[in-house]
Design a protein around this motif. Structure first.
Motif, PDB file in Angstrom:
ATOM      1  N   GLU A 133       0.802  -1.225   0.000  1.00 42.15           N
ATOM      2  CA  GLU A 133       0.000   0.000   0.000  1.00 42.15           C
ATOM      3  C   GLU A 133       0.835   1.276   0.000  1.00 42.15           C
ATOM      4  OE1 GLU A 133      -3.247   0.000  -0.428  1.00 42.15           O
ATOM      5  OE2 GLU A 133      -3.154  -2.180  -0.542  1.00 42.15           O
ATOM      6  N   VAL A 134       2.110   1.179   0.376  1.00 41.33           N
ATOM      7  CA  VAL A 134       2.934   2.388   0.429  1.00 41.33           C
ATOM      8  C   VAL A 134       3.380   2.774  -0.971  1.00 41.33           C
ATOM      9  CG1 VAL A 134       3.699   1.849   2.774  1.00 41.33           C
ATOM     10  CG2 VAL A 134       5.082   1.097   0.820  1.00 41.33           C
ATOM     11  N   ALA A 135       3.746   4.033  -1.123  1.00 46.82           N
ATOM     12  CA  ALA A 135       4.128   4.532  -2.449  1.00 46.82           C
ATOM     13  C   ALA A 135       5.499   4.024  -2.868  1.00 46.82           C
ATOM     14  CB  ALA A 135       4.103   6.061  -2.456  1.00 46.82           C
ATOM     15  N   ARG A 136       6.451   4.055  -1.916  1.00 47.76           N
ATOM     16  CA  ARG A 136       7.818   3.615  -2.194  1.00 47.76           C
ATOM     17  C   ARG A 136       8.407   2.987  -0.945  1.00 47.76           C
ATOM     18  NH1 ARG A 136       6.571   8.051  -4.204  1.00 47.76           N
ATOM     19  NH2 ARG A 136       7.352   9.399  -2.547  1.00 47.76           N
ATOM     20  N   ILE A 137       9.481   2.242  -1.134  1.00 50.18           N
ATOM     21  CA  ILE A 137      10.155   1.580  -0.016  1.00 50.18           C
ATOM     22  C   ILE A 137      11.648   1.854  -0.122  1.00 50.18           C
ATOM     23  CG2 ILE A 137      10.613  -0.611   1.143  1.00 50.18           C
ATOM     24  CD1 ILE A 137       8.107  -1.712  -0.339  1.00 50.18           C
ATOM     25  N   VAL A 138      12.242   2.340   0.956  1.00 50.46           N
ATOM     26  CA  VAL A 138      13.687   2.515   1.028  1.00 50.46           C
ATOM     27  C   VAL A 138      14.237   1.417   1.931  1.00 50.46           C
ATOM     28  CG1 VAL A 138      15.592   4.044   1.652  1.00 50.46           C
ATOM     29  CG2 VAL A 138      13.465   5.010   0.736  1.00 50.46           C
ATOM     30  N   VAL A 139      15.279   0.749   1.477  1.00 50.40           N
ATOM     31  CA  VAL A 139      15.933  -0.293   2.267  1.00 50.40           C
ATOM     32  C   VAL A 139      17.407   0.046   2.395  1.00 50.40           C
ATOM     33  CG1 VAL A 139      14.294  -2.088   1.591  1.00 50.40           C
ATOM     34  CG2 VAL A 139      16.363  -1.731   0.224  1.00 50.40           C
ATOM     35  N   SER A 140      18.049  -0.514   3.419  1.00 46.49           N
ATOM     36  CA  SER A 140      19.443  -0.160   3.678  1.00 46.49           C
ATOM     37  C   SER A 140      20.436  -1.147   3.095  1.00 46.49           C
ATOM     38  CB  SER A 140      19.676  -0.036   5.197  1.00 46.49           C
ATOM     39  OG  SER A 140      19.311  -1.231   5.861  1.00 46.49           O
ATOM     40  N   SER A 141      19.957  -2.167   2.360  1.00 56.89           N
ATOM     41  CA  SER A 141      20.893  -3.111   1.735  1.00 56.89           C
ATOM     42  C   SER A 141      20.232  -3.796   0.543  1.00 56.89           C
ATOM     43  CB  SER A 141      21.348  -4.179   2.737  1.00 56.89           C
ATOM     44  OG  SER A 141      20.293  -5.086   3.017  1.00 56.89           O
ATOM     45  N   SER A 157       9.579  -0.441  -6.958  1.00 54.90           N
ATOM     46  CA  SER A 157       9.182   0.457  -5.870  1.00 54.90           C
ATOM     47  C   SER A 157      10.207   0.488  -4.739  1.00 54.90           C
ATOM     48  CB  SER A 157       7.823   0.029  -5.308  1.00 54.90           C
ATOM     49  OG  SER A 157       7.916  -1.233  -4.652  1.00 54.90           O
ATOM     50  N   VAL A 158      11.304  -0.265  -4.888  1.00 51.69           N
ATOM     51  CA  VAL A 158      12.294  -0.390  -3.825  1.00 51.69           C
ATOM     52  C   VAL A 158      13.568   0.368  -4.188  1.00 51.69           C
ATOM     53  CG1 VAL A 158      13.642  -1.982  -2.422  1.00 51.69           C
ATOM     54  CG2 VAL A 158      11.353  -2.642  -3.199  1.00 51.69           C
ATOM     55  N   TYR A 159      14.073   1.158  -3.254  1.00 49.08           N
ATOM     56  CA  TYR A 159      15.289   1.954  -3.438  1.00 49.08           C
ATOM     57  C   TYR A 159      16.307   1.558  -2.373  1.00 49.08           C
ATOM     58  CZ  TYR A 159      12.316   4.875  -6.386  1.00 49.08           C
ATOM     59  OH  TYR A 159      11.462   5.329  -7.357  1.00 49.08           O
TER      60      TYR A 159
END
Length: 358
Positions: A133-141, A157-159
């Motif tokens: 449901e979220v617009a974008r996802i930031v991950v640390s690895s 959608s993952v950065y």
């Protein structure tokens, strides 16, 4: 007035964190640097520090977090740390159509060590629902990005925004005299594998070493178990629990240690590993961390949870100064490939905006 007329032209960003931003854990440190970057760019709306034991927060703490989302104006960007995201799941589902919600995932909650099958399944399903449901996802690895495909998340959608190294890190020279000081940095939770490290070191009791464990007792019950284990293994004179320490003290400990040890079962990234590499320490860690390729190239890696294998690797490094020196040389050679926090913060802002990461 800013000399850059476009300094404040980008939309402001609100940040929801599951506790005090000054908390000294890897996830909070990461969030704090991202917040500081947003503030420096003139883009920080507000930091909302929730109270409660997230992700297992009480209903009134969840309600307080939901009220934060309710109070945000339409179309505003809001970053939610993953520890709070699933607990706020119903509110996220309600407000996602009108807000620009970005999830900040350090590692999936379902991957936490020692969860029951029921708890693991519950976290997995909750995260799976809310992440769609979220617009974008930031991950640390990159490892975490790959893992999110199991949750039905589309890679577009993952950065990936890897952490930087700490500002206090300076290459040091370990002491040659006396016992070899082994440094382990991580909160006292089962996922960090301190119990495995202690049992492996107990098998090396015939060698001259001391272990310094730095990290807050986030899991009080497990911390008590570790203290009892030290006594059971008769390592009281060799193992010191330091809790959280100031940056200058942590810098001193890196500069005077002869080996960095991590026996973690899983890591979202392993910022402490990156700091150890940047400090030029020989690093012994597990395959299960999601650290950068730079850290993996520098460190000696062993399987997680295997006491005998870790003990064998420790014995070799403790007995052979040349082996430690070679590992330290690998750290120094790879350290230049680690990111700094300014670059990470800039990349984070591009990710929040849905831009292309350079």
């Amino acid at each position: 007035m800013s000399s850059d007329p476009f300094k404040n032209s980008e939309p402001s960003v609100h940040f929801i964190v599951p506790g005090p931003l000054e908390t000294l854990t890897g996830g909070f440190i990461y969030d704090r640097y991202m917040v500081e970057g947003l503030k420096a760019a003139g883009r920080l709306g507000m930091v909302h520090e929730l109270t409660g034991d997230f992700p297992r927060a009480a209903p009134y703490d969840v309600a307080a977090g939901a009220a934060v989302l309710s109070g945000l104006p339409d179309r505003v960007c809001c970053v939610i740390d993953g520890l709070a995201l699933t607990a706020l799941g119903q509110a996220v589902l309600q407000h996602a159509p009108r807000l620009d919600i970005v999830a900040m995932i350090h590692h999936p909650l379902a991957d936490e060590t020692s969860l029951s099958e029921t708890e693991q399944a519950a976290f997995f399903e909750a995260e799976k629902v809310v992440l769609k449901e979220v617009a974008r996802i930031v991950v640390s690895s990159r490892r975490t990005a790959e893992r999110l495909t199991d949750f039905g998340v589309h890679p577009s959608s993952v950065y990936v925004v890897e952490p930087g190294i700490a500002n206090w890190v300076r290459p040091g020279t370990s002491l040659d005299d006396g016992p070899i000081r082994i440094l382990s940095v991580g909160t006292l939770t089962r996922r960090k594998g301190h119990d495995v490290a202690l049992r492996a070191l107990a098998d090396c009791r015939d060698l001259d070493w001391r272990l310094d464990i730095v990290g807050d007792a986030r899991d009080a019950a497990h911390a008590s178990e570790l203290t009892a284990l030290v006594g059971e293994l008769e390592l009281d004179e060799r193992v010191s629990f330091h809790g959280e320490v100031p940056e200058d003290e942590l810098a001193r400990m890196h500069a005077t240690s002869g080996l960095f040890l991590s026996a973690a079962h899983h890591e979202g990234f392993g910022m402490a590993l990156a700091d150890a590499v940047a400090a030029g320490l020989p690093v012994l860690a597990t395959h299960e961390g999601a650290a950068s390729a730079v850290v993996c190239q520098a460190a000696h890696l062993v399987p997680a949870g295997e006491v005998s294998t870790l003990s064998e690797a420790l014995r070799g490094l403790l007995q052979e100064p040349d082996a430690r020196q070679k590992l330290a040389a690998r750290s120094r050679a790879e350290a230049g490939g680690l990111s700094d926090w300014d670059s990470a913060a800039a990349a984070f802002q591009r990710a929040v905006d849905g831009g292309i990461l350079q």
